[in-house]
Design a protein around this motif. Structure first.
Motif, PDB file in Angstrom:
ATOM      1  N   ASN A 132       0.096   3.831  -2.982  1.00  7.99           N
ATOM      2  CA  ASN A 132      -0.287   5.217  -2.739  1.00  7.99           C
ATOM      3  C   ASN A 132       0.774   6.187  -3.236  1.00  7.99           C
ATOM      4  O   ASN A 132       0.456   7.289  -3.675  1.00  7.99           O
TER       5      ASN A 132
ATOM      6  N   SER B 211       0.877  11.071   1.399  1.00 10.89           N
ATOM      7  CA  SER B 211      -0.085  10.108   0.861  1.00 10.89           C
ATOM      8  C   SER B 211       0.141   8.688   1.366  1.00 10.89           C
ATOM      9  O   SER B 211      -0.782   7.865   1.328  1.00 10.89           O
ATOM     10  N   ASN B 212       1.345   8.378   1.829  1.00 10.85           N
ATOM     11  CA  ASN B 212       1.624   6.990   2.224  1.00 10.85           C
ATOM     12  C   ASN B 212       2.433   6.872   3.511  1.00 10.85           C
ATOM     13  O   ASN B 212       2.959   5.799   3.803  1.00 10.85           O
TER      14      ASN B 212
ATOM     15  N   MET C  68       0.823  -1.205   0.000  1.00 10.25           N
ATOM     16  CA  MET C  68       0.000   0.000   0.000  1.00 10.25           C
ATOM     17  C   MET C  68       0.861   1.261   0.000  1.00 10.25           C
ATOM     18  O   MET C  68       0.455   2.294  -0.550  1.00 10.25           O
TER      19      MET C  68
ATOM     20  N   TRP D  31       0.990   4.216   5.955  1.00 10.62           N
ATOM     21  CA  TRP D  31       1.247   2.854   5.487  1.00 10.62           C
ATOM     22  C   TRP D  31       2.712   2.480   5.679  1.00 10.62           C
ATOM     23  O   TRP D  31       3.032   1.333   6.018  1.00 10.62           O
TER      24      TRP D  31
ATOM     25  N   SER E   1       0.294   6.350  -7.084  1.00  9.58           N
ATOM     26  CA  SER E   1      -0.886   7.124  -7.462  1.00  9.58           C
ATOM     27  C   SER E   1      -0.680   8.606  -7.192  1.00  9.58           C
ATOM     28  O   SER E   1      -1.091   9.461  -7.974  1.00  9.58           O
TER      29      SER E   1
END
Length: 247
Positions: free
Chosen positions: A123, A185-186, A119, A189, A126
Motif C-alpha cells: 500500500n 494508506s497503510n 500489505m 496494516w 502504490s
C-alpha cells in the motif's frame, strides 16, 4: 566495472538481471553469524545482545545514512524472521514439548505479521506511485501547499519524504525496517504488523524457553522458564557427539 556493479541477480526472463547492493547482502551473512556466536556461551550471548545494536547504529551512522535508500534494515528483518522460524521448527519443535495447536497458533501469528508487513509495503508503494502521478501536480497547478523539496503541489496534511522522494498523505515516519513510509494508506496494516509480530515474539519466546529450559507453573497451564543453566552444556554435548560420530 566495480564490485558494486558486478553483484547482479538473474531474477527471471522478464525482468532480466537486477543489481544487488552490498548493503542488502550484509544482513544475510551477519544475522546467522551473530546467532551462531551468541549460542556458544552465556558470555557470548550477552556480548552479542549488547554489541549488535551498537554495530547496527555504527553502520547506519557512518555508512548507510549517506545512501538515499537502503535495503539493509529490510533484509535484516527478513533474514531474522526466516532464521528464527527455521530454528524454532527444526530445533525446538522436535523436542516434543510443544503441542500441535501451540505451534499452529505461533505460525498463524508469524504469517499474520508477514502478511500485514507485506500489505504495508504494498500500500505504501502504490500510494507513493499514485502520489507521484496524481498528487504531484506541476508547480503553479492544482491546490494544496507547495512542497519546496519536490517543487510540486502536495495535498493537505502531506509531508515530503526524502527517501521515498515524494509527499505522503498523513505521513507518520519512514520505517527503515520495512523500507517504506507509514501514512494514511497503510497505517492500519502497519499496526497489524506490529501487533502480530509482538504476539509472535512473546509467544514464541515463551514456547522456546519453556521447552529448552526447566519450566515452572505460573498460573494454571501458563509456564515460565526457570533454570536455563544447562542449555549451553547441551549444545556442547551435541557438538561433541557430532564430532565423535564423524571421526
Amino acid at each position: 566495472m566495480t564490485m558494486w556493479e558486478r553483484l547482479r541477480n538473474p531474477c527471471g526472463w522478464r525482468a532480466g538481471a537486477k543489481q544487488i547492493s552490498v548493503d542488502a547482502m550484509i544482513p544475510i551473512f551477519a544475522v546467522p553469524t551473530l546467532a551462531v556466536i551468541a549460542a556458544q556461551t552465556v558470555l557470548c550471548t550477552i556480548i552479542i545482545f549488547v554489541a549488535t545494536p551498537i554495530l547496527v547504529y555504527y553502520l547506519h551512522h557512518n555508512f548507510l545514512r549517506f545512501l538515499l535508500r537502503t535495503k539493509f534494515f529490510l533484509m535484516w528483518t527478513i533474514t531474522s524472521v526466516v532464521m528464527l522460524m527455521l530454528i524454532f521448527e527444526i530445533s525446538v519443535v522436535p523436542l516434543l514439548e510443544i503441542l500441535l495447536e501451540e505451534n499452529l497458533v505461533f505460525i498463524m501469528c508469524v504469517v499474520g505479521g508477514i502478511w500485514c508487513g507485506y500489505m504495508t509495503r504494498l500500500n505504501a508503494d502504490s500510494a507513493t506511485h499514485e502520489g507521484s502521478l496524481t498528487q504531484g501536480l506541476e508547480l503553479g497547478e492544482g491546490s494544496g501547499d507547495l512542497c519546496i523539496t519536490c517543487r510540486r503541489r502536495a495535498p493537505p496534511k502531506a509531508h515530503h519524504c526524502r527517501m521515498c522522494q515524494t509527499c505522503i498523505l498523513n505521513r507518520e515516519y519512514h520505517c527503515k525496517w520495512l523500507d517504506c513510509c507509514i501514512g494514511s494508506s497503510n497505517l492500519r496494516w502497519y499496526l497489524g504488523c506490529l501487533f502480530f509480530s509482538a504476539i509472535a515474539f512473546i509467544y514464541g519466546s515463551n514456547l522456546t524457553m519453556t521447552s529448552v529450559c526447566h519450566p515452572f507453573i505460573l498460573i494454571g497451564t501458563v509456564l515460565l522458564p526457570d533454570d536455563c543453566s544447562d542449555v549451553y552444556h547441551q549444545l556442547e554435548n551435541t557438538t561433541l557427539s557430532i564430532t565423535q560420530s564423524e571421526s
